[in-house]
Motif scaffolding. Structure first.
Motif, mmCIF file in Angstrom:
data_model
loop_
_atom_site.group_PDB
_atom_site.id
_atom_site.type_symbol
_atom_site.label_atom_id
_atom_site.label_comp_id
_atom_site.label_asym_id
_atom_site.label_seq_id
_atom_site.Cartn_x
_atom_site.Cartn_y
_atom_site.Cartn_z
ATOM 1 N N HIS A 182 -0.635 39.590 -19.114
ATOM 2 C CA HIS A 182 -1.885 38.880 -18.863
ATOM 3 C C HIS A 182 -2.747 39.088 -20.106
ATOM 4 O O HIS A 182 -3.005 40.230 -20.502
ATOM 5 C CB HIS A 182 -2.621 39.443 -17.642
ATOM 6 N N ILE A 183 -3.179 38.012 -20.713
ATOM 7 C CA ILE A 183 -3.955 38.116 -21.954
ATOM 8 C C ILE A 183 -5.244 37.308 -21.785
ATOM 9 O O ILE A 183 -5.208 36.129 -21.420
ATOM 10 C CB ILE A 183 -3.168 37.577 -23.159
ATOM 11 N N VAL A 184 -6.371 37.948 -22.026
ATOM 12 C CA VAL A 184 -7.668 37.269 -22.021
ATOM 13 C C VAL A 184 -8.240 37.417 -23.421
ATOM 14 O O VAL A 184 -8.286 38.527 -23.960
ATOM 15 C CB VAL A 184 -8.633 37.891 -20.979
ATOM 16 N N GLY A 185 -8.656 36.312 -24.014
ATOM 17 C CA GLY A 185 -9.135 36.383 -25.385
ATOM 18 C C GLY A 185 -10.364 35.537 -25.624
ATOM 19 O O GLY A 185 -10.661 34.595 -24.877
ATOM 20 N N TYR A 186 -11.093 35.894 -26.666
ATOM 21 C CA TYR A 186 -12.262 35.136 -27.116
ATOM 22 C C TYR A 186 -12.036 34.791 -28.579
ATOM 23 O O TYR A 186 -11.689 35.665 -29.381
ATOM 24 C CB TYR A 186 -13.535 35.967 -26.961
ATOM 25 N N GLU A 187 -12.179 33.519 -28.934
ATOM 26 C CA GLU A 187 -11.971 33.068 -30.302
ATOM 27 C C GLU A 187 -13.300 32.632 -30.912
ATOM 28 O O GLU A 187 -14.116 32.012 -30.237
ATOM 29 C CB GLU A 187 -11.021 31.870 -30.341
ATOM 30 N N THR A 188 -13.457 32.942 -32.180
ATOM 31 C CA THR A 188 -14.615 32.437 -32.908
ATOM 32 C C THR A 188 -14.189 32.128 -34.331
ATOM 33 O O THR A 188 -13.300 32.781 -34.892
ATOM 34 C CB THR A 188 -15.796 33.443 -32.904
ATOM 35 N N GLY A 189 -14.816 31.121 -34.933
ATOM 36 C CA GLY A 189 -14.446 30.699 -36.278
ATOM 37 C C GLY A 189 -13.290 29.709 -36.239
ATOM 38 O O GLY A 189 -12.788 29.335 -35.182
ATOM 39 N N ARG A 190 -12.863 29.302 -37.456
ATOM 40 C CA ARG A 190 -11.745 28.376 -37.565
ATOM 41 C C ARG A 190 -10.818 28.867 -38.657
ATOM 42 O O ARG A 190 -11.266 29.325 -39.700
ATOM 43 C CB ARG A 190 -12.252 26.971 -37.901
ATOM 44 N N GLU A 191 -9.513 28.766 -38.401
ATOM 45 C CA GLU A 191 -8.525 29.251 -39.380
ATOM 46 C C GLU A 191 -8.679 28.541 -40.721
ATOM 47 O O GLU A 191 -8.555 29.141 -41.782
ATOM 48 C CB GLU A 191 -7.106 29.054 -38.835
ATOM 49 N N ALA A 192 -8.943 27.229 -40.706
ATOM 50 C CA ALA A 192 -9.031 26.456 -41.945
ATOM 51 C C ALA A 192 -10.249 26.863 -42.785
ATOM 52 O O ALA A 192 -10.306 26.575 -43.961
ATOM 53 C CB ALA A 192 -9.100 24.976 -41.624
ATOM 54 N N GLU A 193 -11.234 27.537 -42.181
ATOM 55 C CA GLU A 193 -12.432 27.909 -42.920
ATOM 56 C C GLU A 193 -12.423 29.355 -43.365
ATOM 57 O O GLU A 193 -13.420 29.871 -43.856
ATOM 58 C CB GLU A 193 -13.660 27.610 -42.050
ATOM 59 N N GLY A 194 -11.321 30.046 -43.178
ATOM 60 C CA GLY A 194 -11.173 31.398 -43.726
ATOM 61 C C GLY A 194 -11.682 32.524 -42.858
ATOM 62 O O GLY A 194 -11.500 33.686 -43.181
ATOM 63 N N LEU A 195 -12.355 32.233 -41.748
ATOM 64 C CA LEU A 195 -12.810 33.284 -40.850
ATOM 65 C C LEU A 195 -12.419 32.894 -39.444
ATOM 66 O O LEU A 195 -12.803 31.846 -38.934
ATOM 67 C CB LEU A 195 -14.324 33.457 -40.931
ATOM 68 N N PHE A 196 -11.620 33.716 -38.804
ATOM 69 C CA PHE A 196 -11.122 33.393 -37.474
ATOM 70 C C PHE A 196 -10.972 34.674 -36.665
ATOM 71 O O PHE A 196 -10.417 35.634 -37.177
ATOM 72 C CB PHE A 196 -9.774 32.670 -37.582
#
Length: 196
Positions: A182-196
């Protein structure tokens, strides 16, 4: 010693990648009465293909497998952790040959801010003489342009470690090992912009 080979290409409307590998591993452990030599040889393969579906469904399918040969020989304490051999020691002997092969299929669809991937994997484990079917699901909810929350769950199987097949105190056959993730995650940023 590790030798890989990799291919990227396309098959019709599918983008695809394939990898072949061969690795060989040798090590020794000698602490008190614990004295083991290990030799592992592994030939593995993996194939993945993806067909984008535009606004409808993206499909992914593939497979992987391996042929393994493991030899472990030496002596071990009769009682765990007794490296001085106070309770005695015994021979440890593993000569395990095994293979597994599996295939998977996944479909990803998006409605508004919700993206869902559902799929399943089927594996065959030779030494265990077992076939497993593992369902999996992944849900992603976008929170604006560069943030999202994600939940994923699924069943996973793998072959038992070769050391469980010790001919002195081990097993002749074991079921594949099973886990539920079971995995719960929070994402912020974008891979294409160098910060993820």
């Amino acid at each position: 010693d590790f030798t890989p080979a990799h291919w990227d290409g396309s098959i019709g409307q599918w983008t695809a990648a394939a990898t072949l590998g061969h690795d060989q591993y040798t090590r020794g452990t000698a602490v008190g009465v614990l004295d083991l030599g290990v030799e592992d040889t592994n030939q593995s393969w993996r194939f993945d293909a993806r067909r984008p579906g535009g606004a409808r469904v993206d499909w992914r399918l593939g497979g992987s497998g391996a042929f393994t040969q493991t030899s472990i020989a030496g002596r071990v304490p009769a009682a765990g952790g007794d490296l001085g051999g106070v309770s005695g020691d015994s021979a440890f002997d593993v000569k395990a040959r095994d293979w597994y092969a599996g295939t998977y299929l996944e479909a990803t669809s998006s409605v508004g801010v919700v993206s869902m991937t559902a799929g399943a994997r089927v594996d065959r484990f030779d030494k265990s003489q077992a076939t497993t079917v593992d369902p999996r699901i992944n849900v992603r909810i976008a929170l604006g342009r560069a943030r999202a929350i994600r939940y994923a769950t699924g069943v996973y199987h793998q072959a038992p470690a070769p050391s469980y097949y010790d001919s002195v105190r081990g097993a002749a056959r074991l079921k594949p090992m099973r886990a539920i993730h079971h995995i719960v995650g929070y994402e912020t940023g974008r891979e294409a912009e160098g910060l993820f």
